[in-house]
Design an enzyme around this catalytic site. Structure first.
Site, PDB file in Angstrom:
ATOM      1  N   SER A 143       0.878  -1.181   0.000  1.00  0.00           N
ATOM      2  CA  SER A 143       0.000   0.000   0.000  1.00  0.00           C
ATOM      3  C   SER A 143       0.910   1.223   0.000  1.00  0.00           C
ATOM      4  CB  SER A 143      -0.844  -0.027   1.277  1.00  0.00           C
ATOM      5  OG  SER A 143      -1.410   1.243   1.533  1.00  0.00           O
ATOM      6  N   TYR A 156      -2.553  -1.104  10.243  1.00  0.00           N
ATOM      7  CA  TYR A 156      -2.540  -1.385   8.799  1.00  0.00           C
ATOM      8  C   TYR A 156      -1.220  -0.915   8.194  1.00  0.00           C
ATOM      9  CZ  TYR A 156      -4.200  -1.136   3.885  1.00  0.00           C
ATOM     10  OH  TYR A 156      -4.360  -1.279   2.521  1.00  0.00           O
TER      11      TYR A 156
HETATM   12  P1  NDP Z   1     -11.671  -5.519  -0.796  1.00  0.00           P
HETATM   13  O1  NDP Z   1     -12.201  -5.369   0.569  1.00  0.00           O
HETATM   14  O2  NDP Z   1     -12.556  -5.321  -1.962  1.00  0.00           O
HETATM   15  O3  NDP Z   1     -10.937  -6.912  -0.974  1.00  0.00           O
HETATM   16  C1  NDP Z   1     -10.316  -7.594   0.076  1.00  0.00           C
HETATM   17  C2  NDP Z   1     -10.342  -9.049  -0.279  1.00  0.00           C
HETATM   18  O4  NDP Z   1      -9.638  -9.812   0.677  1.00  0.00           O
HETATM   19  C3  NDP Z   1     -11.743  -9.597  -0.338  1.00  0.00           C
HETATM   20  O5  NDP Z   1     -11.803 -10.412  -1.481  1.00  0.00           O
HETATM   21  C4  NDP Z   1     -11.874 -10.425   0.934  1.00  0.00           C
HETATM   22  O6  NDP Z   1     -12.788 -11.471   0.683  1.00  0.00           O
HETATM   23  C5  NDP Z   1     -10.444 -10.907   1.099  1.00  0.00           C
HETATM   24  N1  NDP Z   1     -10.023 -11.225   2.450  1.00  0.00           N
HETATM   25  C6  NDP Z   1      -9.935 -10.381   3.504  1.00  0.00           C
HETATM   26  N2  NDP Z   1      -9.483 -11.025   4.582  1.00  0.00           N
HETATM   27  C7  NDP Z   1      -9.283 -12.320   4.202  1.00  0.00           C
HETATM   28  C8  NDP Z   1      -8.813 -13.474   4.870  1.00  0.00           C
HETATM   29  N3  NDP Z   1      -8.467 -13.440   6.163  1.00  0.00           N
HETATM   30  N4  NDP Z   1      -8.715 -14.636   4.187  1.00  0.00           N
HETATM   31  C9  NDP Z   1      -9.066 -14.674   2.884  1.00  0.00           C
HETATM   32  N5  NDP Z   1      -9.503 -13.607   2.192  1.00  0.00           N
HETATM   33  C10 NDP Z   1      -9.618 -12.445   2.857  1.00  0.00           C
HETATM   34  O7  NDP Z   1     -10.457  -4.485  -0.859  1.00  0.00           O
HETATM   35  P2  NDP Z   1      -9.410  -4.091  -1.988  1.00  0.00           P
HETATM   36  O8  NDP Z   1      -9.659  -4.817  -3.246  1.00  0.00           O
HETATM   37  O9  NDP Z   1      -9.336  -2.634  -1.970  1.00  0.00           O
HETATM   38  O10 NDP Z   1      -8.058  -4.631  -1.302  1.00  0.00           O
HETATM   39  C11 NDP Z   1      -7.259  -5.657  -1.830  1.00  0.00           C
HETATM   40  C12 NDP Z   1      -5.840  -5.472  -1.302  1.00  0.00           C
HETATM   41  O11 NDP Z   1      -5.326  -4.227  -1.763  1.00  0.00           O
HETATM   42  C13 NDP Z   1      -5.766  -5.422   0.230  1.00  0.00           C
HETATM   43  O12 NDP Z   1      -4.595  -6.071   0.657  1.00  0.00           O
HETATM   44  C14 NDP Z   1      -5.652  -3.929   0.505  1.00  0.00           C
HETATM   45  O13 NDP Z   1      -5.020  -3.662   1.722  1.00  0.00           O
HETATM   46  C15 NDP Z   1      -4.826  -3.484  -0.677  1.00  0.00           C
HETATM   47  N6  NDP Z   1      -4.883  -2.067  -0.961  1.00  0.00           N
HETATM   48  C16 NDP Z   1      -6.054  -1.464  -1.339  1.00  0.00           C
HETATM   49  C17 NDP Z   1      -6.067  -0.126  -1.627  1.00  0.00           C
HETATM   50  C18 NDP Z   1      -7.286   0.598  -2.075  1.00  0.00           C
HETATM   51  O14 NDP Z   1      -7.238   1.846  -2.222  1.00  0.00           O
HETATM   52  N7  NDP Z   1      -8.405  -0.066  -2.310  1.00  0.00           N
HETATM   53  C19 NDP Z   1      -4.848   0.696  -1.539  1.00  0.00           C
HETATM   54  C20 NDP Z   1      -3.695  -0.038  -1.145  1.00  0.00           C
HETATM   55  C21 NDP Z   1      -3.716  -1.376  -0.867  1.00  0.00           C
HETATM   56  P3  NDP Z   1     -13.731 -12.102   1.848  1.00  0.00           P
HETATM   57  O15 NDP Z   1     -14.399 -10.942   2.503  1.00  0.00           O
HETATM   58  O16 NDP Z   1     -14.647 -13.019   1.105  1.00  0.00           O
HETATM   59  O17 NDP Z   1     -12.799 -12.845   2.749  1.00  0.00           O
END
Ligand code: NDP
Length: 253
Positions: A143, A156
């Site tokens: 991030s 985070y």
């Molecule tokens: P979302 O919340 O849309 O996606 C997060 C995903 O992770 C979901 O598919 C969720 O699915 C899954 N997930 C969360 N915890 C678990 C777990 N313990 N085991 C398995 N799956 C898990 O967010 P984003 O797409 O925005 O985020 C994706 C990545 O990008 C993250 O690591 C986030 O920190 C990073 N990021 C995002 C930014 C942004 O601006 N959006 C900026 C910088 C980094 P489910 O709920 O079904 O488990």
């Protein structure tokens, strides 16, 4: 160079947001896809979106990547379905925004597990599978908070900073096994996670738009090309980097 036919990829958190966009890019390049997330409903919708004519059916696994047993079961299922693993995208993560003094220890531990320990656990389980294939690609999702501090995201940011250091450490440890380990550092991307962020931080939208030289929020698809590069033979001599995909946010004063 970016053809992934014959390669098996696992995308954690591949059922939505950035993970699904990156998984789609790998599927378009010919990879056989496995995704894992905790929600069966989100998994079902995503797996339908990842099907490609003539390619092996993608698989969606219900699992929690903070749980060692669930990680082992997930990797075992990928091997059972597809015979091995070549590419791992450690994308699962979450945030909960409040001031540092307001987090309980349980909340701190949950966010460190979600964003950092998960990437370690899945990489560790993937390692012998990649060695057995003669190499592999691991892409960890950091991030901008891997680099910058944030008043309302201490656990985070600490975890995402750790993701960059984990990336470098795995890269140095496993280069001799022909496993390249890199990180992507997304800027502000419009997903479920940042819908919640906009609710928790009142002036976030204005700040993102004014600070991002590209003048817009990123879309999940903006990560696709960089992910494909780091998952393909095009990056075979690239390892240990953290690549910002942020519309210029990190180079802007
Ligand atoms: P979302 O919340 O849309 O996606 C997060 C995903 O992770 C979901 O598919 C969720 O699915 C899954 N997930 C969360 N915890 C678990 C777990 N313990 N085991 C398995 N799956 C898990 O967010 P984003 O797409 O925005 O985020 C994706 C990545 O990008 C993250 O690591 C986030 O920190 C990073 N990021 C995002 C930014 C942004 O601006 N959006 C900026 C910088 C980094 P489910 O709920 O079904 O488990």
């Amino acid at each position: 160079m970016m053809n992934l036919e014959g390669k098996v990829a696992l995308v954690t958190g591949g059922n939505g947001g950035i993970g699904l966009a990156m998984a789609s890019a790998l599927a378009d390049a010919g990879a056989t896809l496995a995704i894992v997330g905790r929600s069966p409903d989100k998994n079902a919708a995503a797996v339908a979106a990842l099907a490609r004519p003539g390619a092996p059916e993608p698989v969606a696994i219900v699992g929690d990547m903070t749980d060692e047993e669930s990680v082992a079961e997930t990797l075992a299922e990928v091997v059972r379905r597809f015979g091995g693993l070549d590419i791992l995208l450690n994308n699962a993560g979450s945030n909960d925004r409040k001031l540092p003094q307001d987090y309980s220890l349980a909340e701190w531990n949950r966010l460190i597990s979600s964003n950092l320990t998960s990437a370690f656990l899945v990489s560790q389980a993937a390692y012998p599978l990649m060695v057995a294939r003669g190499g592999g690609k691991i892409v960890n999702i950091g991030s901008l908070m891997s680099v910058f501090g944030s008043p309302k995201s201490a656990p985070y940011a600490a975890a995402k900073g750790g993701v960059v250091q984990l990336t470098k450490s795995l890269a140095t440890a496993w280069a001799g096994d022909n496993i390249q380990v890199n990180a992507l550092l997304p800027g502000w991307i419009d997903t479920d996670m940042t819908v919640m962020a906009r609710e928790q931080v009142s002036d976030l939208n204005e700040r993102v738009l004014s600070r991002t030289p590209a003048g817009r929020w990123g879309r999940p698809e903006d990560l696709a090309g960089a992910a494909l590069f780091l998952c393909s033979g095009a990056s075979d001599f690239v390892t240990g980097i953290g690549l910002p995909v942020d519309g210029g946010y990190s180079c802007s004063a």
